[in-house]
Design an enzyme around this catalytic site. Structure first.
Site, short mmCIF file in Angstrom:
data_model
loop_
_atom_site.label_atom_id
_atom_site.label_comp_id
_atom_site.label_asym_id
_atom_site.label_seq_id
_atom_site.Cartn_x
_atom_site.Cartn_y
_atom_site.Cartn_z
N GLY A 99 26.07 48.47 43.48
CA GLY A 99 27.42 48.23 43.01
C GLY A 99 28.36 47.63 44.04
O GLY A 99 29.47 47.22 43.70
N CYS B 179 24.68 46.08 39.96
CA CYS B 179 23.67 45.52 40.86
C CYS B 179 22.94 46.71 41.49
O CYS B 179 23.05 47.83 41.00
CB CYS B 179 24.29 44.58 41.89
SG CYS B 179 25.34 45.34 43.14
N HIS C 97 45.12 54.81 38.31
CA HIS C 97 45.91 54.66 39.52
C HIS C 97 45.93 53.22 40.03
O HIS C 97 46.94 52.77 40.58
CB HIS C 97 45.38 55.56 40.64
CG HIS C 97 45.57 57.02 40.38
ND1 HIS C 97 45.46 57.95 41.37
CD2 HIS C 97 45.86 57.71 39.26
CE1 HIS C 97 45.67 59.16 40.88
NE2 HIS C 97 45.90 59.03 39.59
#
Length: 150
Positions: free
Chosen positions: A68, A65, A98
Protein backbone atom coordinates in the site's frame (compact mmCIF):
# COMPACT_ATOMS: atom_id res chain seq x y z
CA UNK A 1 -21.21 7.74 -5.48
CA UNK A 2 -19.03 5.34 -7.38
CA UNK A 3 -16.21 3.34 -5.85
CA UNK A 4 -13.26 2.82 -8.15
CA UNK A 5 -10.78 0.05 -7.39
CA UNK A 6 -7.41 -0.75 -8.89
CA UNK A 7 -4.55 -3.03 -7.99
CA UNK A 8 -1.25 -4.13 -9.41
CA UNK A 9 -0.38 -7.82 -9.79
CA UNK A 10 0.38 -8.15 -6.05
CA UNK A 11 -3.11 -6.96 -5.10
CA UNK A 12 -5.15 -8.23 -8.05
CA UNK A 13 -6.66 -11.28 -6.33
CA UNK A 14 -7.71 -9.26 -3.29
CA UNK A 15 -9.13 -6.51 -5.52
CA UNK A 16 -11.25 -9.04 -7.42
CA UNK A 17 -12.71 -10.44 -4.18
CA UNK A 18 -13.42 -6.92 -2.88
CA UNK A 19 -15.04 -5.96 -6.19
CA UNK A 20 -17.31 -9.01 -6.10
CA UNK A 21 -18.23 -8.46 -2.44
CA UNK A 22 -19.07 -4.76 -2.87
CA UNK A 23 -21.01 -5.49 -6.08
CA UNK A 24 -23.10 -8.06 -4.15
CA UNK A 25 -23.79 -5.40 -1.51
CA UNK A 26 -25.21 -3.13 -4.19
CA UNK A 27 -22.38 -0.61 -4.48
CA UNK A 28 -21.65 1.02 -7.83
CA UNK A 29 -18.08 -0.22 -8.14
CA UNK A 30 -15.78 0.11 -11.12
CA UNK A 31 -12.53 -1.71 -11.81
CA UNK A 32 -9.50 0.10 -13.16
CA UNK A 33 -9.10 -0.13 -16.92
CA UNK A 34 -5.38 -0.91 -16.61
CA UNK A 35 -4.60 -4.56 -17.43
CA UNK A 36 -2.86 -6.61 -14.74
CA UNK A 37 0.27 -8.59 -15.55
CA UNK A 38 3.46 -9.66 -13.81
CA UNK A 39 5.17 -6.67 -15.47
CA UNK A 40 2.61 -4.00 -14.48
CA UNK A 41 3.48 -0.88 -12.51
CA UNK A 42 1.46 0.33 -9.49
CA UNK A 43 1.54 4.03 -10.53
CA UNK A 44 -0.57 3.22 -13.59
CA UNK A 45 -3.35 1.84 -11.39
CA UNK A 46 -3.13 4.74 -8.96
CA UNK A 47 -3.36 7.32 -11.75
CA UNK A 48 -6.28 5.55 -13.46
CA UNK A 49 -8.29 5.17 -10.25
CA UNK A 50 -7.61 8.74 -9.15
CA UNK A 51 -8.61 10.18 -12.52
CA UNK A 52 -11.96 8.41 -12.20
CA UNK A 53 -12.40 9.48 -8.56
CA UNK A 54 -12.03 13.11 -9.62
CA UNK A 55 -14.94 12.84 -12.09
CA UNK A 56 -17.37 13.34 -9.17
CA UNK A 57 -16.57 14.72 -5.70
CA UNK A 58 -18.66 11.95 -4.13
CA UNK A 59 -16.57 9.17 -5.71
CA UNK A 60 -14.16 7.17 -3.59
CA UNK A 61 -11.14 5.11 -4.56
CA UNK A 62 -9.41 1.98 -3.35
CA UNK A 63 -5.88 1.18 -4.52
CA UNK A 64 -3.95 -1.95 -3.63
CA UNK A 65 -0.34 -3.02 -4.10
CA UNK A 66 2.05 -5.24 -2.15
CA UNK A 67 1.95 -3.12 1.01
CA UNK A 68 0.00 0.00 0.00
CA UNK A 69 2.92 2.38 0.28
CA UNK A 70 4.03 2.82 -3.33
CA UNK A 71 0.53 3.08 -4.72
CA UNK A 72 -0.43 5.67 -2.08
CA UNK A 73 2.60 7.78 -2.96
CA UNK A 74 1.64 7.66 -6.65
CA UNK A 75 -2.01 8.47 -5.88
CA UNK A 76 -1.01 11.53 -3.89
CA UNK A 77 0.76 12.95 -6.93
CA UNK A 78 -2.64 13.46 -8.59
CA UNK A 79 -3.90 16.96 -7.89
CA UNK A 80 -7.15 16.82 -5.93
CA UNK A 81 -6.48 13.41 -4.41
CA UNK A 82 -5.85 12.80 -0.74
CA UNK A 83 -4.89 9.16 -0.39
CA UNK A 84 -4.12 7.48 2.91
CA UNK A 85 -2.48 4.12 3.41
CA UNK A 86 -4.61 2.42 6.03
CA UNK A 87 -3.94 -0.60 8.20
CA UNK A 88 -7.03 -0.56 10.43
CA UNK A 89 -10.60 0.64 10.49
CA UNK A 90 -9.47 3.43 12.84
CA UNK A 91 -7.04 4.58 10.15
CA UNK A 92 -9.85 4.48 7.58
CA UNK A 93 -12.09 6.58 9.82
CA UNK A 94 -9.44 9.21 10.53
CA UNK A 95 -8.29 9.29 6.92
CA UNK A 96 -11.72 10.38 5.77
CA UNK A 97 -13.14 12.23 8.79
CA UNK A 98 -10.01 14.14 9.76
CA UNK A 99 -8.03 14.34 6.53
CA UNK A 100 -10.74 14.31 3.88
CA UNK A 101 -9.20 11.32 2.08
CA UNK A 102 -11.03 10.36 -1.08
CA UNK A 103 -8.83 7.32 -1.74
CA UNK A 104 -7.48 4.63 0.57
CA UNK A 105 -4.56 2.32 -0.08
CA UNK A 106 -3.49 -0.93 1.49
CA UNK A 107 -1.81 -4.21 0.74
CA UNK A 108 -0.93 -7.45 2.44
CA UNK A 109 -4.19 -7.69 4.39
CA UNK A 110 -6.89 -10.33 4.63
CA UNK A 111 -10.15 -9.96 2.77
CA UNK A 112 -11.96 -9.64 6.09
CA UNK A 113 -9.70 -6.79 7.25
CA UNK A 114 -9.91 -5.08 3.86
CA UNK A 115 -13.72 -5.18 3.87
CA UNK A 116 -13.82 -3.84 7.41
CA UNK A 117 -11.59 -0.90 6.50
CA UNK A 118 -13.55 -0.21 3.31
CA UNK A 119 -16.90 -0.32 5.11
CA UNK A 120 -15.59 2.19 7.66
CA UNK A 121 -14.18 4.41 4.91
CA UNK A 122 -17.44 4.43 2.94
CA UNK A 123 -19.66 5.05 5.97
CA UNK A 124 -17.50 7.73 7.60
CA UNK A 125 -18.53 11.29 6.76
CA UNK A 126 -16.11 13.82 5.34
CA UNK A 127 -14.82 16.36 7.87
CA UNK A 128 -17.01 19.15 9.17
CA UNK A 129 -14.94 20.44 12.10
CA UNK A 130 -13.24 23.76 11.40
CA UNK A 131 -9.79 22.56 12.51
CA UNK A 132 -9.84 19.67 10.04
CA UNK A 133 -11.23 21.81 7.23
CA UNK A 134 -8.56 24.46 7.86
CA UNK A 135 -5.78 21.88 7.62
CA UNK A 136 -7.19 20.30 4.48
CA UNK A 137 -7.51 23.74 2.87
CA UNK A 138 -3.81 24.39 3.56
CA UNK A 139 -2.96 21.19 1.70
CA UNK A 140 -5.20 22.18 -1.22
CA UNK A 141 -3.71 25.68 -1.30
CA UNK A 142 -0.15 24.33 -1.26
CA UNK A 143 -0.98 21.84 -4.00
CA UNK A 144 -2.33 24.71 -6.12
CA UNK A 145 0.70 26.90 -5.43
CA UNK A 146 -1.16 29.54 -3.42
CA UNK A 147 -0.22 28.68 0.18
CA UNK A 148 2.00 31.35 1.67
CA UNK A 149 1.96 30.30 5.31
CA UNK A 150 5.57 29.14 5.49
Amino acid sequence: MKIIIGADHRGANLATKIYENLKEQGYDIIKSNVPTSEEDDYPDFAFDVCKQVLENKENLGIVICGNGIGISIAANKVQGIRCARVTSKEDAHHAKNHNGANVIAFGGVTLEDALEMIKTFIETPFPTEERHLRRIQKIIDYEQGVYNGL
